[in-house]
Structure formats: structure tokens, C-alpha cells
Design an enzyme around this catalytic site. Sequence first.
Site, PDB file in Angstrom:
ATOM      1  N   ILE A 171      84.608  31.348 -21.189  1.00 36.71           N
ATOM      2  CA  ILE A 171      84.745  31.105 -22.629  1.00 36.71           C
ATOM      3  C   ILE A 171      83.505  30.442 -23.216  1.00 36.71           C
ATOM      4  O   ILE A 171      83.432  30.204 -24.424  1.00 36.71           O
ATOM      5  CB  ILE A 171      85.988  30.226 -22.927  1.00 36.71           C
ATOM      6  CG1 ILE A 171      85.925  28.909 -22.165  1.00 36.71           C
ATOM      7  CG2 ILE A 171      87.254  30.993 -22.598  1.00 36.71           C
ATOM      8  CD1 ILE A 171      87.078  27.963 -22.490  1.00 36.71           C
ATOM      9  N   GLY A 172      82.524  30.134 -22.381  1.00 38.35           N
ATOM     10  CA  GLY A 172      81.306  29.517 -22.896  1.00 38.35           C
ATOM     11  C   GLY A 172      80.262  29.359 -21.801  1.00 38.35           C
ATOM     12  O   GLY A 172      80.580  29.323 -20.615  1.00 38.35           O
ATOM     13  N   ARG A 185      73.384  25.127 -20.690  1.00 39.08           N
ATOM     14  CA  ARG A 185      72.306  24.862 -19.744  1.00 39.08           C
ATOM     15  C   ARG A 185      72.833  24.274 -18.438  1.00 39.08           C
ATOM     16  O   ARG A 185      72.171  24.315 -17.411  1.00 39.08           O
ATOM     17  CB  ARG A 185      71.298  23.891 -20.374  1.00 39.08           C
ATOM     18  CG  ARG A 185      71.918  22.622 -20.926  1.00 39.08           C
ATOM     19  CD  ARG A 185      70.921  21.849 -21.773  1.00 39.08           C
ATOM     20  NE  ARG A 185      71.572  20.798 -22.546  1.00 39.08           N
ATOM     21  CZ  ARG A 185      70.956  20.070 -23.468  1.00 39.08           C
ATOM     22  NH1 ARG A 185      69.691  20.290 -23.714  1.00 39.08           N
ATOM     23  NH2 ARG A 185      71.604  19.146 -24.137  1.00 39.08           N
ATOM     24  N   GLY A 229      75.800  25.270 -16.972  1.00 47.11           N
ATOM     25  CA  GLY A 229      76.543  26.269 -16.225  1.00 47.11           C
ATOM     26  C   GLY A 229      77.477  27.050 -17.140  1.00 47.11           C
ATOM     27  O   GLY A 229      77.067  27.521 -18.200  1.00 47.11           O
ATOM     28  N   VAL A 235      81.741  27.572 -18.803  1.00 53.86           N
ATOM     29  CA  VAL A 235      83.070  27.026 -19.071  1.00 53.86           C
ATOM     30  C   VAL A 235      84.073  28.168 -18.957  1.00 53.86           C
ATOM     31  O   VAL A 235      83.900  29.227 -19.565  1.00 53.86           O
ATOM     32  CB  VAL A 235      83.155  26.392 -20.478  1.00 53.86           C
ATOM     33  CG1 VAL A 235      84.565  25.860 -20.732  1.00 53.86           C
ATOM     34  CG2 VAL A 235      82.134  25.269 -20.628  1.00 53.86           C
ATOM     35  N   LYS A 273      84.862  23.356 -16.520  1.00 52.09           N
ATOM     36  CA  LYS A 273      83.421  23.353 -16.731  1.00 52.09           C
ATOM     37  C   LYS A 273      82.764  23.359 -15.350  1.00 52.09           C
ATOM     38  O   LYS A 273      82.904  22.407 -14.583  1.00 52.09           O
ATOM     39  CB  LYS A 273      83.023  22.107 -17.520  1.00 52.09           C
ATOM     40  CG  LYS A 273      81.587  22.070 -17.995  1.00 52.09           C
ATOM     41  CD  LYS A 273      81.381  20.846 -18.885  1.00 52.09           C
ATOM     42  CE  LYS A 273      79.966  20.746 -19.417  1.00 52.09           C
ATOM     43  NZ  LYS A 273      79.782  19.546 -20.272  1.00 52.09           N
ATOM     44  N   ASP A 309      74.531  12.997 -27.767  1.00 50.25           N
ATOM     45  CA  ASP A 309      74.357  14.439 -27.975  1.00 50.25           C
ATOM     46  C   ASP A 309      75.475  14.978 -28.862  1.00 50.25           C
ATOM     47  O   ASP A 309      76.052  16.033 -28.581  1.00 50.25           O
ATOM     48  CB  ASP A 309      74.329  15.165 -26.633  1.00 50.25           C
ATOM     49  CG  ASP A 309      73.791  16.602 -26.753  1.00 50.25           C
ATOM     50  OD1 ASP A 309      73.115  16.895 -27.761  1.00 50.25           O
ATOM     51  OD2 ASP A 309      74.050  17.419 -25.851  1.00 50.25           O
TER      52      ASP A 309
END
Length: 448
Positions: A163-164, A167, A169, A171, A184, A285
Amino acid sequence: MSRTTDSDSAGQSDLVPGKVPVGRYRTMGCCDSNYCNGQIVFPNGTSSTSEPYYGTASNATESPEVKEMDLALLMVLAVGGVMAFALCVSLMFVMLRRRKRNSGARQILPEDSVCGASYPILNGHSTTLHDFIEMTTSGSGSAGLPLLVQRSIARQIQLVEVIGKGRFGEVWRGKWRGENVAVKIFSSREECSWFREAEIYQTIMLRHENILGFIAADNKDNGTWTQLWLVTDYHENGSLFDFLTARCIDTKTMVEMAYSIATGLAHLHMDIVGTRGKPAIAHRDLKSKNILVKSNLSCCIGDLGLAVRHNVATDTVDIPSTHRVGTKRYMAPEVLDETINVNQFDSFKRADVYAFGLVLWEIARRCNVGGIYDEYQLPFYDVVQPDPTIEEMRKVVCTDRQRPSIPNRWIASDTLHSISKVMKECWYQNPAARLTALRIKKTLANIR
């Protein structure tokens, strides 16, 4: 010609024509003709021909082929020995590394089984994962599930779909006993980031409805490589970035989203004093891609891999030793020009507030008032390229002091106008002039 020396007499009386006598203790010299040692006569009358002397190279004669064969054999033996030694060293290294990896992994022994009466959820009972976490942590938001329970849960997850990607790895959406979870998966070179994020998520008293719910962390070794898993709650709406790209929102949803993010940020920034108190944490972040949209359209903050904690006792900041940096587009002016005081924890909180102001701007653009709304865009989309450099952002934010533009239509809406005032107070050039997360939360509560 043979040269001799006598150790006990003159030796000249022993000379025989054509022969070279030798005393009991004589030292042989060099010869300049073939087989000249054969002319030596010993005191007992025997000649050197009966007991040949091989002390000179001229007597020790071997064929060149034999010498070459001996040399080749020696070389083969030497090379073979070196290769055998290298192979032994390599095998020892591999075995030691595998033993170290296996010893570092959490082993579940039969007597450590977590599938007993203490953990009924792992025995097939119908309790949901959320209820089990609340039951285990007693609703206190403590440091999370026991490590053995985390490992048991992670081993029972089936990966469904990606699904994502990032940088770090990938998800995945996974299934645990029919319940969706987000997994994740970090690449092996991102082990420091995986360990840091798992550590931050398990901070005492961190659990909060506006912080992404942590479930488990596990390192899974399949024999070829090690997968680093971080299991969290799954939110089908995805990130705030994905949600805003696909949908516009009304003013009520806008305020609710902004308030929930501010609430989560205020909880991160707040320190809870006590024996088992929570340290203040700064995200470092914060951006729309690191914020998840829940089913009720409120938000929660995720991706704590770059977070830092404040140690009150020593007044220090534990900055992680990872090579990652924040997202350049959301960096505060003091971060871009490197004037931030990294030894003062408040500096990191103020940088978070700056980034939160940009996230507010992203949300407000998608607010539909009277059928009018703007297409989704990232902050500074009109002045920098899609993947800006530090130098580009420094020029725009620090030198030119630009900020995202405020559309005129926002002034006509009381709610949008109030939100725009909050975001402007978040991205002041002077960090000390910016609002605190708690002040933002209270202001948005009044707008609600």
C-alpha cells in the site's frame, strides 16, 4: 685447483704426485675443474672417489626437468594451502555471524509460550486486537505489548498487498486473524531506523488516539536475509496526502483534521512528570505523508523514525544516529540555514510547529466553501521543483522569506480566515515567535 689448510702439521710431506692429501682436520676450498675432489687422498689411504663428497654444486648434479617438477609441486602445495586456509576462515566467519544473528533474535521457547490463559486472544478467542492491547496495557498507554507477545502476533500475520513505498522500504496491508494491520517492512540497511522507530513507539505513556497505534516489532530471518517488521494499526483512508489528493472536504472536517493533528503533536511535545512519566518528544519529519486519516476522518501522526526525546534530568536531546534527514520541503528556516540549536529541545518543537503550519495550508486548500476549492498542491509547489534541493529551499524560505500564498477567497470565510491566521503564526521566521502546539490546540478548539 683445490686450496687446503692444515690444523695440526705442515701437510706438505703428505703430498703424492697427482694427489692432494688431506689431514684429519682440513677445510675444503673451491675447485676450478670437473671432479677435482677425486684427487684428494685421505691419511688412511682412501681416496675421495670411494666416498664421494657432495659439498660442491658441481658434484650435486640434477637434471633441469627434476628441478622444475619440484618447484611446480611446491607452488601447487603453497597455493592449495592458502586456499584451504581462506576457506576455513570464511566458514568460521559465516558460522559466527549466523550464531550472532540467532542469539540476537528473540527466541520463543515452549515454556515461554504466550498462548496460555494469560493471553486469551492468542488462543483464538474473539477479542479484537485493539481490546487486547487495551487489556494488556491497562489503558495506561504504557510501553506496549510484551516482546514475546509481539513476536507471536507478527508470526501470525499474512501479507496481502503493498500500500506504500518509501526510502525505508515498503508498507503492506496484512491480516491477523481476519483483522487488518499495517506492516512497515524496512530494508536491512535501515536497521537503525527500524530499531529507533520501534523504540520511540514503545516510550512510556506515548499511546494516544492521535498517534499511530503501535502493535509489534519483529526481525524475521528467512535464512537469506532479515526482514525488519513494524506492525501498526491499519487506516483504509491512507495518508493525509493521499486523502487530500483524491477528495475535497467541508469546513467541519477541515477543523476536525487540524484539531486532531494539533492534539497529537501537543501530546508528543508534552512531558509527563512522574515515576513512569513520558519524556517530551519532537517529530522532526511532520508532513502530510506521515499523517494517517482514520475512519472518522480525524488524524493520527505516524513515522517516528526521526523523533528525538528530551532527557529532563540531564537537559539533553537524544538525537538518533541514523543517516536520514527530514523532508526538505517542510524544513524550518533555522534547519535550512543550520542555525538551529540542536542542544536545546525547544528548537525541535518549534521546527515541528513550522511544518504543521504547512500541513494546515494543504488542508485548507481542499476545503469546499460554496462549491469553490483549490486543487491539491504541496507547499511551495509554484516556486521549487518537485524534488527541491536544500539550496533551493534555503533561497526561497530563508533568503526570500517566502511562504505559501493565501487565496483571497479564504478571507470571505470566517473559518478559513481563522485557520489562515493560525498557520501564519506557525511559520514565523523567528522560531521563538511561533505558537506552541498546546496553544494551537486550544485555538482550534475555540474554532470548533
